[in-house]
Scaffold this motif. Structure first.
Motif, PDB file in Angstrom:
ATOM      1  N   ARG A  18      28.224  31.616  -9.733  1.00 31.65           N
ATOM      2  CA  ARG A  18      28.572  30.418  -8.967  1.00 31.65           C
ATOM      3  C   ARG A  18      27.541  30.307  -7.853  1.00 31.65           C
ATOM      4  NH1 ARG A  18      32.514  26.939  -8.257  1.00 31.65           N
ATOM      5  NH2 ARG A  18      33.484  27.654 -10.166  1.00 31.65           N
ATOM      6  N   HIS A  19      27.118  29.094  -7.561  1.00 31.92           N
ATOM      7  CA  HIS A  19      26.105  28.942  -6.513  1.00 31.92           C
ATOM      8  C   HIS A  19      26.273  27.617  -5.791  1.00 31.92           C
ATOM      9  CE1 HIS A  19      24.471  27.460 -10.348  1.00 31.92           C
ATOM     10  NE2 HIS A  19      23.775  26.573  -9.641  1.00 31.92           N
ATOM     11  N   HIS A  20      25.697  27.517  -4.629  1.00 29.05           N
ATOM     12  CA  HIS A  20      25.662  26.254  -3.891  1.00 29.05           C
ATOM     13  C   HIS A  20      24.370  26.205  -3.078  1.00 29.05           C
ATOM     14  CE1 HIS A  20      28.221  28.515  -0.693  1.00 29.05           C
ATOM     15  NE2 HIS A  20      26.937  28.697  -0.460  1.00 29.05           N
ATOM     16  N   VAL A  21      24.108  25.034  -2.521  1.00 29.14           N
ATOM     17  CA  VAL A  21      22.873  24.878  -1.753  1.00 29.14           C
ATOM     18  C   VAL A  21      23.226  24.405  -0.350  1.00 29.14           C
ATOM     19  CG1 VAL A  21      20.635  23.710  -1.612  1.00 29.14           C
ATOM     20  CG2 VAL A  21      21.605  24.271  -3.852  1.00 29.14           C
ATOM     21  N   VAL A  22      22.691  25.107   0.620  1.00 29.42           N
ATOM     22  CA  VAL A  22      22.888  24.752   2.031  1.00 29.42           C
ATOM     23  C   VAL A  22      21.498  24.560   2.634  1.00 29.42           C
ATOM     24  CG1 VAL A  22      23.770  25.542   4.260  1.00 29.42           C
ATOM     25  CG2 VAL A  22      24.943  26.199   2.139  1.00 29.42           C
ATOM     26  N   SER A  33      29.523  24.072  -4.329  1.00 30.14           N
ATOM     27  CA  SER A  33      29.641  25.239  -5.188  1.00 30.14           C
ATOM     28  C   SER A  33      29.956  24.847  -6.642  1.00 30.14           C
ATOM     29  CB  SER A  33      30.773  26.085  -4.604  1.00 30.14           C
ATOM     30  OG  SER A  33      30.968  27.186  -5.392  1.00 30.14           O
ATOM     31  N   HIS A  34      29.219  25.427  -7.587  1.00 29.38           N
ATOM     32  CA  HIS A  34      29.423  25.111  -9.007  1.00 29.38           C
ATOM     33  C   HIS A  34      28.795  26.205  -9.873  1.00 29.38           C
ATOM     34  CE1 HIS A  34      25.308  23.801  -8.245  1.00 29.38           C
ATOM     35  NE2 HIS A  34      25.096  23.920  -9.543  1.00 29.38           N
ATOM     36  N   THR A  35      29.057  26.162 -11.159  1.00 28.68           N
ATOM     37  CA  THR A  35      28.294  26.968 -12.118  1.00 28.68           C
ATOM     38  C   THR A  35      27.626  25.989 -13.072  1.00 28.68           C
ATOM     39  OG1 THR A  35      30.267  27.148 -13.478  1.00 28.68           O
ATOM     40  CG2 THR A  35      29.746  29.037 -12.088  1.00 28.68           C
ATOM     41  N   ASP A  36      26.412  26.305 -13.521  1.00 27.92           N
ATOM     42  CA  ASP A  36      25.710  25.400 -14.428  1.00 27.92           C
ATOM     43  C   ASP A  36      26.337  25.487 -15.820  1.00 27.92           C
ATOM     44  OD1 ASP A  36      24.111  24.835 -12.304  1.00 27.92           O
ATOM     45  OD2 ASP A  36      22.419  26.040 -12.985  1.00 27.92           O
ATOM     46  N   LYS A  37      26.256  24.389 -16.555  1.00 25.01           N
ATOM     47  CA  LYS A  37      26.844  24.368 -17.903  1.00 25.01           C
ATOM     48  C   LYS A  37      25.767  24.637 -18.962  1.00 25.01           C
ATOM     49  CE  LYS A  37      30.756  23.410 -16.048  1.00 25.01           C
ATOM     50  NZ  LYS A  37      30.571  24.251 -14.880  1.00 25.01           N
ATOM     51  N   LYS A  71      14.392  16.780  -4.506  1.00 20.57           N
ATOM     52  CA  LYS A  71      13.839  16.827  -3.158  1.00 20.57           C
ATOM     53  C   LYS A  71      15.024  16.742  -2.197  1.00 20.57           C
ATOM     54  CE  LYS A  71      11.104  14.173   0.077  1.00 20.57           C
ATOM     55  NZ  LYS A  71      10.434  12.903   0.340  1.00 20.57           N
ATOM     56  N   TYR A  72      15.172  17.732  -1.351  1.00 19.54           N
ATOM     57  CA  TYR A  72      16.220  17.710  -0.329  1.00 19.54           C
ATOM     58  C   TYR A  72      15.536  17.335   0.982  1.00 19.54           C
ATOM     59  CZ  TYR A  72      18.886  20.690  -3.576  1.00 19.54           C
ATOM     60  OH  TYR A  72      19.536  21.214  -4.673  1.00 19.54           O
ATOM     61  N   ARG A  73      15.899  16.187   1.519  1.00 16.31           N
ATOM     62  CA  ARG A  73      15.277  15.821   2.787  1.00 16.31           C
ATOM     63  C   ARG A  73      15.834  16.697   3.899  1.00 16.31           C
ATOM     64  NH1 ARG A  73      19.146  13.414   5.545  1.00 16.31           N
ATOM     65  NH2 ARG A  73      20.644  12.056   4.502  1.00 16.31           N
ATOM     66  N   VAL A  79      11.342  19.681   4.387  1.00 13.21           N
ATOM     67  CA  VAL A  79      11.804  19.170   3.095  1.00 13.21           C
ATOM     68  C   VAL A  79      11.801  20.323   2.079  1.00 13.21           C
ATOM     69  CG1 VAL A  79      11.241  17.568   1.217  1.00 13.21           C
ATOM     70  CG2 VAL A  79      10.894  16.880   3.585  1.00 13.21           C
ATOM     71  N   ARG A  80      12.836  20.333   1.239  1.00 19.12           N
ATOM     72  CA  ARG A  80      12.934  21.396   0.225  1.00 19.12           C
ATOM     73  C   ARG A  80      12.712  20.776  -1.160  1.00 19.12           C
ATOM     74  NH1 ARG A  80      17.340  23.753  -2.701  1.00 19.12           N
ATOM     75  NH2 ARG A  80      16.891  25.940  -3.113  1.00 19.12           N
ATOM     76  N   TYR A  81      11.806  21.366  -1.946  1.00 16.69           N
ATOM     77  CA  TYR A  81      11.532  20.886  -3.298  1.00 16.69           C
ATOM     78  C   TYR A  81      11.982  21.932  -4.301  1.00 16.69           C
ATOM     79  CZ  TYR A  81       8.575  17.397  -1.120  1.00 16.69           C
ATOM     80  OH  TYR A  81       8.122  16.359  -0.357  1.00 16.69           O
ATOM     81  N   MET A  82      12.511  21.426  -5.402  1.00 12.11           N
ATOM     82  CA  MET A  82      13.090  22.321  -6.382  1.00 12.11           C
ATOM     83  C   MET A  82      12.760  21.819  -7.783  1.00 12.11           C
ATOM     84  SD  MET A  82      15.045  24.787  -5.794  1.00 12.11           S
ATOM     85  CE  MET A  82      15.438  25.981  -7.024  1.00 12.11           C
ATOM     86  N   LEU A  83      12.325  22.719  -8.651  1.00 13.51           N
ATOM     87  CA  LEU A  83      12.134  22.364 -10.058  1.00 13.51           C
ATOM     88  C   LEU A  83      13.185  23.124 -10.857  1.00 13.51           C
ATOM     89  CD1 LEU A  83       8.257  22.820 -10.237  1.00 13.51           C
ATOM     90  CD2 LEU A  83       9.490  20.674 -10.111  1.00 13.51           C
ATOM     91  N   GLY A 106      17.818  27.945   0.777  1.00 15.37           N
ATOM     92  CA  GLY A 106      18.999  27.079   0.677  1.00 15.37           C
ATOM     93  C   GLY A 106      19.949  27.514  -0.419  1.00 15.37           C
ATOM     94  N   LEU A 107      19.400  28.148  -1.465  1.00 16.47           N
ATOM     95  CA  LEU A 107      20.264  28.514  -2.589  1.00 16.47           C
ATOM     96  C   LEU A 107      21.020  29.801  -2.278  1.00 16.47           C
ATOM     97  CD1 LEU A 107      21.173  27.978  -5.495  1.00 16.47           C
ATOM     98  CD2 LEU A 107      19.156  29.220  -6.296  1.00 16.47           C
ATOM     99  N   GLU A 108      22.347  29.745  -2.443  1.00 16.87           N
ATOM    100  CA  GLU A 108      23.189  30.931  -2.240  1.00 16.87           C
ATOM    101  C   GLU A 108      23.990  31.190  -3.509  1.00 16.87           C
ATOM    102  OE1 GLU A 108      23.567  30.411   2.602  1.00 16.87           O
ATOM    103  OE2 GLU A 108      25.346  29.985   1.403  1.00 16.87           O
ATOM    104  N   ILE A 126      16.384  27.871 -15.214  1.00 16.11           N
ATOM    105  CA  ILE A 126      15.234  28.511 -14.559  1.00 16.11           C
ATOM    106  C   ILE A 126      14.876  27.668 -13.341  1.00 16.11           C
ATOM    107  CG2 ILE A 126      12.895  29.390 -14.830  1.00 16.11           C
ATOM    108  CD1 ILE A 126      13.364  29.545 -17.813  1.00 16.11           C
ATOM    109  N   LEU A 127      14.823  28.327 -12.194  1.00 16.83           N
ATOM    110  CA  LEU A 127      14.577  27.606 -10.942  1.00 16.83           C
ATOM    111  C   LEU A 127      13.245  28.040 -10.331  1.00 16.83           C
ATOM    112  CD1 LEU A 127      17.804  28.920 -10.714  1.00 16.83           C
ATOM    113  CD2 LEU A 127      17.872  26.900  -9.324  1.00 16.83           C
ATOM    114  N   HIS A 128      12.565  27.074  -9.739  1.00 17.65           N
ATOM    115  CA  HIS A 128      11.270  27.332  -9.106  1.00 17.65           C
ATOM    116  C   HIS A 128      11.200  26.412  -7.894  1.00 17.65           C
ATOM    117  CE1 HIS A 128       6.614  27.400  -9.646  1.00 17.65           C
ATOM    118  NE2 HIS A 128       7.012  28.277  -8.759  1.00 17.65           N
TER     119      HIS A 128
HETATM  120  O1  LIG Z   1      18.499  23.274  -5.488  1.00 20.65           O
HETATM  121  C1  LIG Z   1      18.866  24.365  -5.903  1.00 20.65           C
HETATM  122  O2  LIG Z   1      18.466  25.438  -5.421  1.00 20.65           O
HETATM  123  C2  LIG Z   1      19.844  24.469  -7.051  1.00 20.65           C
HETATM  124  C3  LIG Z   1      20.418  23.153  -7.511  1.00 20.65           C
HETATM  125  C4  LIG Z   1      21.478  23.402  -8.529  1.00 20.65           C
HETATM  126  O3  LIG Z   1      22.140  24.394  -8.500  1.00 20.65           O
HETATM  127  C5  LIG Z   1      21.725  22.445  -9.631  1.00 20.65           C
HETATM  128  O4  LIG Z   1      21.162  21.337  -9.615  1.00 20.65           O
HETATM  129  O5  LIG Z   1      22.474  22.787 -10.566  1.00 20.65           O
END
Ligand SMILES: O=C(O)CCC(=O)C(=O)O
Ligand SMILES: [Fe+2]
Length: 182
Positions: free
Chosen positions: A154-158, A103-107, A88-90, A164-168, A120-122, A112-114
């Protein structure tokens, strides 16, 4: 002030088995509505996670088939473990302009994002261009691993604005798969 009792709302299990034997579940819901006008729904997240693991397996199978390495499918699936995260991003305070994830890459092998409708995701393309994702609660974003052939973005969130932003996030990890340094 109202006096409290130890009564609890009826609990309805939304497990796969219960949903498949629809009739019982429907009766329970009708009864709960008639007697209480309300109920507690449980096991929804578990059903969601099971569905996500099915989607992950389907994507993996299709990818493995199209790369012509089906013989590794079974051992790959056995090596997989999952991680499920709710974020949850307030909304940012007035003195904060942006909130998010650097900015990062997942390991993971696959991510899978929902999410809800708040963007916010770039994502950075292979050619170094950034894309801002248009969110849709009715679709999922699947991000791949990195090796010599496939490129993890590579991605980041702004996060800005006042919602409020919710992310699964559903990550799969393979003990066999060697995630290259990125
Ligand atoms: O909140 C998002 O859109 C992505 C978050 C993310 O990249 C992560 O937790 O690895
Ligand atoms: Fe990420």
């Amino acid at each position: 002030m109202a006096s409290l009792t130890s009564l609890r709302l009826p609990i309805i299990h939304f497990s796969d088995e219960n949903l498949k034997s629809g009739a019982n579940c429907c009766n329970d819901i009708r009864q709960a509505f008639e007697e209480f006008g309300s109920f507690e729904a449980v096991e929804i997240l578990l059903s969601y996670v099971m569905e996500m693991s099915e989607l992950e397996k389907m994507v993996t199978r299709m990818a493995i088939q199209s790369f012509g390495v089906e013989k590794y499918y079974e051992s790959h699936i056995e090596s997989i473990s999952y991680n499920f995260v709710l974020l949850k991003y307030r909304e940012p305070m007035t003195d904060e302009t942006q909130l998010g994830v650097p900015s990062h890459t997942d390991k993971s092998f696959l991510t899978i994002l929902h999410q809800n409708q708040i963007s916010g995701l770039e994502l950075e393309t292979k050619k170094g261009k950034w894309i801002r994702l248009t969110p849709s609660p009715s679709s999922f974003v699947v991000m791949a691993w990195t090796n010599g052939r496939v490129h993890c973005l590579r991605h980041h969130v702004v996060v800005s604005g006042n919602k409020v932003r919710y992310m699964l996030l559903f990550f799969s990890y393979s003990s066999e798969f060697d995630v290259q340094k990125r």
